[in-house]
Design a protein around this motif. Sequence first.
Motif, PDB file in Angstrom:
ATOM      1  N   LEU A   1       7.522  29.070  13.818  1.00 56.11           N
ATOM      2  CA  LEU A   1       6.493  30.205  14.259  1.00 56.11           C
ATOM      3  C   LEU A   1       6.157  31.215  14.174  1.00 56.11           C
ATOM      4  CD1 LEU A   1      10.070  30.240  16.613  1.00 56.11           C
ATOM      5  CD2 LEU A   1       8.407  28.972  17.137  1.00 56.11           C
ATOM      6  N   ARG A   2       6.463  31.834  13.107  1.00 55.73           N
ATOM      7  CA  ARG A   2       5.220  33.427  12.671  1.00 55.73           C
ATOM      8  C   ARG A   2       4.240  32.433  12.376  1.00 55.73           C
ATOM      9  NH1 ARG A   2       5.589  37.965  12.886  1.00 55.73           N
ATOM     10  NH2 ARG A   2       3.271  37.680  13.764  1.00 55.73           N
ATOM     11  N   SER A   3       3.503  31.622  11.074  1.00 61.60           N
ATOM     12  CA  SER A   3       2.397  30.762  11.579  1.00 61.60           C
ATOM     13  C   SER A   3       2.073  31.492  12.656  1.00 61.60           C
ATOM     14  CB  SER A   3       2.396  29.693  10.272  1.00 61.60           C
ATOM     15  OG  SER A   3       0.920  28.997  10.244  1.00 61.60           O
ATOM     16  N   GLU A   4       2.553  30.021  13.930  1.00 62.51           N
ATOM     17  CA  GLU A   4       1.559  29.851  14.843  1.00 62.51           C
ATOM     18  C   GLU A   4       1.299  30.920  15.422  1.00 62.51           C
ATOM     19  OE1 GLU A   4       2.818  26.981  18.761  1.00 62.51           O
ATOM     20  OE2 GLU A   4       3.987  27.701  17.342  1.00 62.51           O
ATOM     21  N   ILE A   5       2.330  32.805  15.988  1.00 60.49           N
ATOM     22  CA  ILE A   5       2.078  33.331  16.049  1.00 60.49           C
ATOM     23  C   ILE A   5       0.828  34.004  15.667  1.00 60.49           C
ATOM     24  CG2 ILE A   5       2.353  36.212  16.541  1.00 60.49           C
ATOM     25  CD1 ILE A   5       5.570  34.581  17.227  1.00 60.49           C
TER      26      ILE A   5
ATOM     27  N   ARG B   1      12.481  28.205  19.178  1.00 64.65           N
ATOM     28  CA  ARG B   1      13.903  29.016  18.623  1.00 64.65           C
ATOM     29  C   ARG B   1      15.317  28.496  18.920  1.00 64.65           C
ATOM     30  NH1 ARG B   1      12.633  34.207  14.729  1.00 64.65           N
ATOM     31  NH2 ARG B   1      13.452  34.854  16.483  1.00 64.65           N
ATOM     32  N   ARG B   2      15.975  29.262  19.757  1.00 64.63           N
ATOM     33  CA  ARG B   2      17.178  29.444  20.055  1.00 64.63           C
ATOM     34  C   ARG B   2      17.810  27.747  20.547  1.00 64.63           C
ATOM     35  NH1 ARG B   2      16.362  33.635  23.178  1.00 64.63           N
ATOM     36  NH2 ARG B   2      15.972  32.253  24.978  1.00 64.63           N
TER      37      ARG B   2
ATOM     38  N   ILE C   1      20.468  22.216  16.936  1.00 62.28           N
ATOM     39  CA  ILE C   1      21.173  22.285  15.067  1.00 62.28           C
ATOM     40  C   ILE C   1      22.712  21.994  15.151  1.00 62.28           C
ATOM     41  CG2 ILE C   1      21.233  23.007  12.838  1.00 62.28           C
ATOM     42  CD1 ILE C   1      18.075  23.517  13.442  1.00 62.28           C
ATOM     43  N   LEU C   2      23.004  23.350  15.598  1.00 63.09           N
ATOM     44  CA  LEU C   2      24.749  23.347  15.479  1.00 63.09           C
ATOM     45  C   LEU C   2      25.192  22.254  16.101  1.00 63.09           C
ATOM     46  CD1 LEU C   2      24.615  27.665  16.198  1.00 63.09           C
ATOM     47  CD2 LEU C   2      25.207  26.301  14.064  1.00 63.09           C
TER      48      LEU C   2
END
Length: 755
Positions: A38-42, A297-298, A304-305
Amino acid sequence: MQPRFGIRSKLLLSILAILLISYSTLIYSTMTTMSASLRSEIDRNLETYLTYARSQLSDRAKIVKYSLLQPATSRTVHEHMKDRDRAWLTDRLRGVHKVLPYLEFLVLLDADKRVIASLKDDQPDERLEVPGVVEQALVGKRVVISTEILSGALLCRTGVERYCDRGGESEAFVTTVAVPVLAEDGRVLGCMVAGEVLNDRPTLPDELQEVSGRDVEITITQRDLRIASSLPSTLRDSSTLEPEVIDVLERGEVYRGEAMIGARSFETVIDPILNSRGEFVGSLSVAVATERFKQNRRQNLENILAAAAVGILCSFGLAFLASRHLTRPLRELASSASRIEEGDFDQRVEGDQDDEVGMLASSFNQMVQALKERDAIINRKTSDLQELNEQLERMVDERTSALAMEMGRLEAVLTSLAEGVVVTDLDNKVVLFNPAAQQLFEMVPHRVVGKPIEQVCELVGFTPLLARIREFTQAGAGGCREELTVKGKRLHVYLSSLTDEKGNFAGIVFSIRDVTVEQQVDKMKTEFISTVSHELKTPLTSIKGSLQLLLTRSKWLTDTERQLLTVCFRNTQRLIRLIGEILDISGIESGGMVFKFKPVSIGELTVYAVEEIKSYAMGRDITIVNTVGEHLPMVYGDSDRLIQVLTNLLSNAVKFSPEGKVVMISAEQEGNYVVVSVADKGRVIQWSDRDRLFKKFQQIECQERGKVGGTGLGLAICKEIVERHHGRIFYTAAQERGNTFSFTVPIIGETDGKK
């Protein structure tokens, strides 16, 4: 005793711990990867939108650049500029303005920066200073595109009339293009300056936002004031940049960070806008909303949980069933093992499983059978070991008695030695002190044994040995000899290191010999021989002269008489030469021999020495080869004494070489010394004779020729002469056959200050 935690409980807890660690690692790595993605996409979106916004700001300036290059390179324009045809040039500028209507001003300047023509009719012929841009275009003869902050007064002078009523304090954010007008010979004729005021395009970010979408906010600032933004009017402030942001932008760096705009969270990148002089004049910022990324992300984390919880529950249930099935036979094995521990070797385990547990049960039964057999063997061997132990004790007693006897013998030998013996241990503490050493040191053993050798040396005056003892302690091996004078006694001290079975340093052995009486006897012998030699030299000289006179003037002598007189003359010369050697060694030792030091050539000295010994060598069919070259540096010494050393070494080499052999003399420079060597092909001198080579009155027997006559002073004289020259003389044996005697002489400059 029942264990607190059974194997089933431990197995379940281990599986649960492995599952928790595995899923925790999986969740952590997944979230880390997702956050990085996500950081890379932003960052990628920010860079893309910022690049697009930059291009939109600069596209119009590039269009202006290429539009102005055509008239700037036109010969017609050049001719009208030379004629200062204001009307024609003004019409040409207005034609350009029709093509580029968004230009706020368009001015043609001459080389002195004076206005020739503009869009305004009544433009005065005055100098127009556009900071930085015009100067760089004229000096560099290139097109300059820059974003400048221009004052309202300057804009009013360029023809932007709406700034004439705003006063001298107003400013504008202007995209400026300066195109130099160059003649064919490269001479600067003037400059065309055009500008677009960005303050009049407040909707520019909205135009950019139509392409990028509503999740992107674009803002243009003049210094720290917004002049154009895609934000709603309710969120626009007069000042938008914080001081810390301004500090980053003024250094020409791009600012990145998070910002809250209204109720929404944005990732922001702010690009500084610099003028032609590299000064900060404004910024272009792009903000991308992060709500969509955080929501993705949420959702992924929740999925996953949930999957991890279901997986853990299922895995735990399967682990419970498996552990219950596996631990039952293991509990039976544990019960059987406890009974075997009590001594019941008839215990057996029933195992019918066709798996590892069954194999374990079978191996367990085999182990019990083997233990039963070995127990019987151990009981049988124990009695044998007891018998062997008794035999070993008897052998130890016998060996101890033998060692005690050997120690007694060694102690008797050390006690009877005439030389003093001192032995130290690994820590340099005295462990042995024989009676001869007690007499030399005049100290009783209980005051010495167990004390450091350094302390003992200081007590008895052996302080010169301390440095050598430290070398031995560090090096750990070797031996050396030292001569000391302590309490009026002349002592020879021999040091030798002790090593253990691994070759490590284990102590030092000191052998001390009192040579005071020997040296006194040697001195008395030398004085006696010197006195006798002095008394014999005068009559022998007279006899030699008389014999020489008889041989030269007595013509009436018969052949037999002449032969007898010749033998007498030759023996007289030999006696005079032997007495001369004795007087030389006495003179050197007493300091009576005078040395005349001066620069001399080793090459010349060797030539003289070879000439003196040539006839003797020819008589024994010995060839002397001189390889000393003239390239060697000059040495500092007494030429007569050095020739005496060379002659003596050559004479010994010829004397002890078999007939028909070669004697070679050579020299080479080593550091600050010249090393002269005389090598022969005679039999190698035995080890037992090498310590006596340079001592007085010592003769070495030659197996081929027996004992050769002489005083035994030749090498002793050579040693004294060389040492007076601050050099050294030494012997080297060849690997197969031959001997080499060498001595060193310092080159010029090394001993001048000593003489």
